[in-house]
Design a protein around this motif. Structure first.
Motif, PDB file in Angstrom:
ATOM      1  N   THR A  61      15.103  23.112 -39.214  1.00  0.00           N
ATOM      2  CA  THR A  61      15.091  21.644 -39.299  1.00  0.00           C
ATOM      3  C   THR A  61      15.002  21.097 -37.865  1.00  0.00           C
ATOM      4  O   THR A  61      14.942  21.866 -36.894  1.00  0.00           O
ATOM      5  N   GLY A  62      15.005  19.791 -37.758  1.00  0.00           N
ATOM      6  CA  GLY A  62      14.818  19.151 -36.453  1.00  0.00           C
ATOM      7  C   GLY A  62      15.815  19.614 -35.404  1.00  0.00           C
ATOM      8  O   GLY A  62      15.479  19.758 -34.217  1.00  0.00           O
ATOM      9  N   THR A  63      17.031  19.872 -35.822  1.00  0.00           N
ATOM     10  CA  THR A  63      18.069  20.262 -34.867  1.00  0.00           C
ATOM     11  C   THR A  63      17.716  21.570 -34.146  1.00  0.00           C
ATOM     12  O   THR A  63      18.010  21.725 -32.961  1.00  0.00           O
ATOM     13  N   MET A  66      15.552  20.674 -31.458  1.00  0.00           N
ATOM     14  CA  MET A  66      16.339  20.083 -30.361  1.00  0.00           C
ATOM     15  C   MET A  66      16.971  21.202 -29.528  1.00  0.00           C
ATOM     16  O   MET A  66      16.925  21.190 -28.299  1.00  0.00           O
ATOM     17  N   PHE A  88      22.795  11.169 -33.430  1.00  0.00           N
ATOM     18  CA  PHE A  88      21.784  12.112 -32.941  1.00  0.00           C
ATOM     19  C   PHE A  88      21.755  12.163 -31.413  1.00  0.00           C
ATOM     20  O   PHE A  88      21.488  13.216 -30.828  1.00  0.00           O
ATOM     21  N   ARG A  91      24.276  14.492 -30.459  1.00  0.00           N
ATOM     22  CA  ARG A  91      23.860  15.876 -30.728  1.00  0.00           C
ATOM     23  C   ARG A  91      23.191  16.491 -29.500  1.00  0.00           C
ATOM     24  O   ARG A  91      23.416  17.644 -29.180  1.00  0.00           O
ATOM     25  N   GLN A 135      16.631   9.709 -28.044  1.00  0.00           N
ATOM     26  CA  GLN A 135      15.937   9.600 -29.331  1.00  0.00           C
ATOM     27  C   GLN A 135      14.830   8.563 -29.158  1.00  0.00           C
ATOM     28  O   GLN A 135      14.998   7.601 -28.396  1.00  0.00           O
ATOM     29  N   SER A 137      13.864   7.125 -32.082  1.00  0.00           N
ATOM     30  CA  SER A 137      14.510   6.294 -33.102  1.00  0.00           C
ATOM     31  C   SER A 137      15.849   6.949 -33.419  1.00  0.00           C
ATOM     32  O   SER A 137      15.885   8.106 -33.817  1.00  0.00           O
ATOM     33  N   THR A 139      18.410   7.421 -35.769  1.00  0.00           N
ATOM     34  CA  THR A 139      18.470   7.215 -37.220  1.00  0.00           C
ATOM     35  C   THR A 139      19.835   6.726 -37.699  1.00  0.00           C
ATOM     36  O   THR A 139      19.935   6.062 -38.727  1.00  0.00           O
ATOM     37  N   ASP A 165      13.737  13.201 -28.841  1.00  0.00           N
ATOM     38  CA  ASP A 165      13.921  13.521 -30.250  1.00  0.00           C
ATOM     39  C   ASP A 165      13.124  12.467 -31.023  1.00  0.00           C
ATOM     40  O   ASP A 165      13.552  11.323 -31.137  1.00  0.00           O
ATOM     41  N   VAL A 167      12.286  12.733 -34.201  1.00  0.00           N
ATOM     42  CA  VAL A 167      12.343  13.146 -35.608  1.00  0.00           C
ATOM     43  C   VAL A 167      12.047  11.969 -36.536  1.00  0.00           C
ATOM     44  O   VAL A 167      11.350  12.137 -37.531  1.00  0.00           O
ATOM     45  N   THR A 168      12.545  10.759 -36.203  1.00  0.00           N
ATOM     46  CA  THR A 168      12.141   9.611 -37.035  1.00  0.00           C
ATOM     47  C   THR A 168      11.282   8.606 -36.255  1.00  0.00           C
ATOM     48  O   THR A 168      11.216   7.439 -36.627  1.00  0.00           O
ATOM     49  N   GLN A 190      10.977  16.777 -42.757  1.00  0.00           N
ATOM     50  CA  GLN A 190      11.444  15.989 -43.920  1.00  0.00           C
ATOM     51  C   GLN A 190      11.566  14.489 -43.649  1.00  0.00           C
ATOM     52  O   GLN A 190      12.206  13.778 -44.394  1.00  0.00           O
ATOM     53  N   LYS A 191      10.916  14.006 -42.597  1.00  0.00           N
ATOM     54  CA  LYS A 191      10.992  12.567 -42.317  1.00  0.00           C
ATOM     55  C   LYS A 191       9.598  11.965 -42.507  1.00  0.00           C
ATOM     56  O   LYS A 191       9.121  11.942 -43.631  1.00  0.00           O
TER      57      LYS A 191
END
Ligand SMILES: *Cc1c(COP(=O)(O)O)cnc(C)c1O
Length: 383
Positions: A61-63, A66, A88, A91, A135, A137, A139, A165, A167-168, A190-191
């Protein structure tokens, strides 16, 4: 019958075309058919990330993307800045610390975007900072950080990388990697990619590859230099997530058919309609000045508990929205509008919220939220 609606910021709904593409028989990952597939999706990922450099695909996944962005470019004892404006952002800081990077946390209040001047000042005070993490975005708060402005500060520092990041934000908001000078850009399946969870994408600039040569942090599975060599030949170091890559081929087809400019315009309009619809219903935006086009986070109207909103949406209407995370838990709720999202997803969300608010005893002009969102969508023209 129960009809379910997914209005959370990931996993997001999947288009039938993509679902169908994923049901095809498995290809072996060392066949010429799969090599051709990998080469074609790699090419189109470069188009989506707006880069001529590499965009690598990881089974994660995205993490994981990262984590790879920390372990492949930094070394023990390096200093790095992390914009911590929500779950995030924190994170980034947590991953850096886990690998022995000295993290300078820039704490940003929930709902606010980081001020690029703060980053400029820190870079002057700490000229040895090796990376700035943010980020595109955030989230958890629905904030879009000023990536372009921060990247402009980092670009002229040969010893510092700009790591985002996305991801979104990839496939949601403009974030041209090469033009803005983003060195590492991470996203996840998954985004906005309209796929199940399971793939991470990492765009890497030539500047970042020179950092990779010197990096001494531990890594094995997420060794991006190794992936670069194998993915350059249309393979991957280990077994590829074959079905997800087949789905990716189809979701990239859809994105290319729509076009980048139209994708960004659609997300901006859906976000605006959601914000205005929710405000008309008495909700207060968490991100007042720099809202993300991926997700809208709001405080519910006075007297309504955020937890009751998400639980009623789910129990009574089979709609999965998102609540707040960490210290925002129970205070806000979030409505996503990224990926396979169109006008009527916004209308569904606002209409369901009107029903829920009414049920929770909140008094308002029935229909005002839907009418407001409707007006914004009409004024926005064709999508
Ligand atoms: C979803 C998301 C991630 C990745 O989370 P995973 O659970 O690892 O997929 C990272 N950053 C942002 C901003 C996200 O929205």
């Amino acid at each position: 019958m129960k009809k379910y609606y997914l209005l959370a910021p990931g996993p997001t709904p999947m288009p039938p075309r993509v679902l169908q593409a994923m049901t095809r028989p498995i290809l072996h990952h060392r066949t010429k058919e799969f090599v051709a597939l990998m080469k074609s999706v790699s090419e189109d990922l470069r188009w989506l990330f707006e880069t001529t450099s590499d965009v690598l695909i990881l089974n994660s996944t995205g993490t994981g993307g990262m984590e790879a962005s920390v372990t492949n470019f930094l070394s023990r004892g390096d200093k790095a800045i992390a914009v911590c404006g929500g779950k995030f952002g924190k994170r980034w800081s947590q991953i850096g610390k886990a690998f022995g990077v000295e993290m300078i946390d820039v704490n940003v209040a929930n709902g606010e975007a980081v001020d690029p001047q703060t980053i400029a000042k820190l870079l002057d005070e700490h000229p040895d900072v090796r990376a700035v993490f943010t980020q595109g975005s955030e989230t958890s708060t629905g904030v879009a950080h000023p990536v372009k402005e921060i990247a402009a500060l980092v670009r002229n520092r040969p010893e510092t990388l700009m790591v985002v990041d996305g991801v979104t934000s990839v496939g949601v908001m403009p974030q041209p990697m090469d033009e803005w000078g983003i060195d590492v850009l991470v996203s996840g399946s998954q985004k906005a990619f309209m796929l199940p969870p399971g793939l991470a994408f990492v765009g890497v600039s030539s500047k970042a590859w020179s950092f990779a040569e010197r990096s001494n942090l531990p890594k094995y599975y997420f060794n991006l230099s190794k992936e670069r060599k194998t993915q350059g030949n249309g393979e991957s170091a280990y077994t590829s997530a074959v079905s997800l890559v087949m789905g990716l081929r189809e979701s990239l087809n859809m994105m290319k058919e729509e076009g980048l400019a139209a994708i960004f315009r659609r997300h901006a309009l859906l976000a605006q309609a959601t914000r205005e619809g929710l405000m008309a219903l008495g909700c207060e935006l968490l991100a007042k000045t720099h809202p993300s086009a991926a997700v809208t986070a709001v405080y519910p109207p006075n007297g309504v508990a955020a937890g009751d909103v998400t639980s009623t949406l789910s129990k009574k209407y089979n709609i999965t929205a998102a609540g707040g995370q960490d210290e925002l838990k129970g205070k806000i709720f979030r409505i996503a509008h990224l990926g396979y999202a169109g006008r009527f997803d916004v209308i569904t969300a606002i209409s369901a919220l009107e029903m829920v608010f009414k049920e929770l005893g909140y008094k308002f002009d029935s229909g005002i939220g839907v009418a407001t969102a409707h007006r914004v969508l009409e004024e926005g023209g064709d999508l």
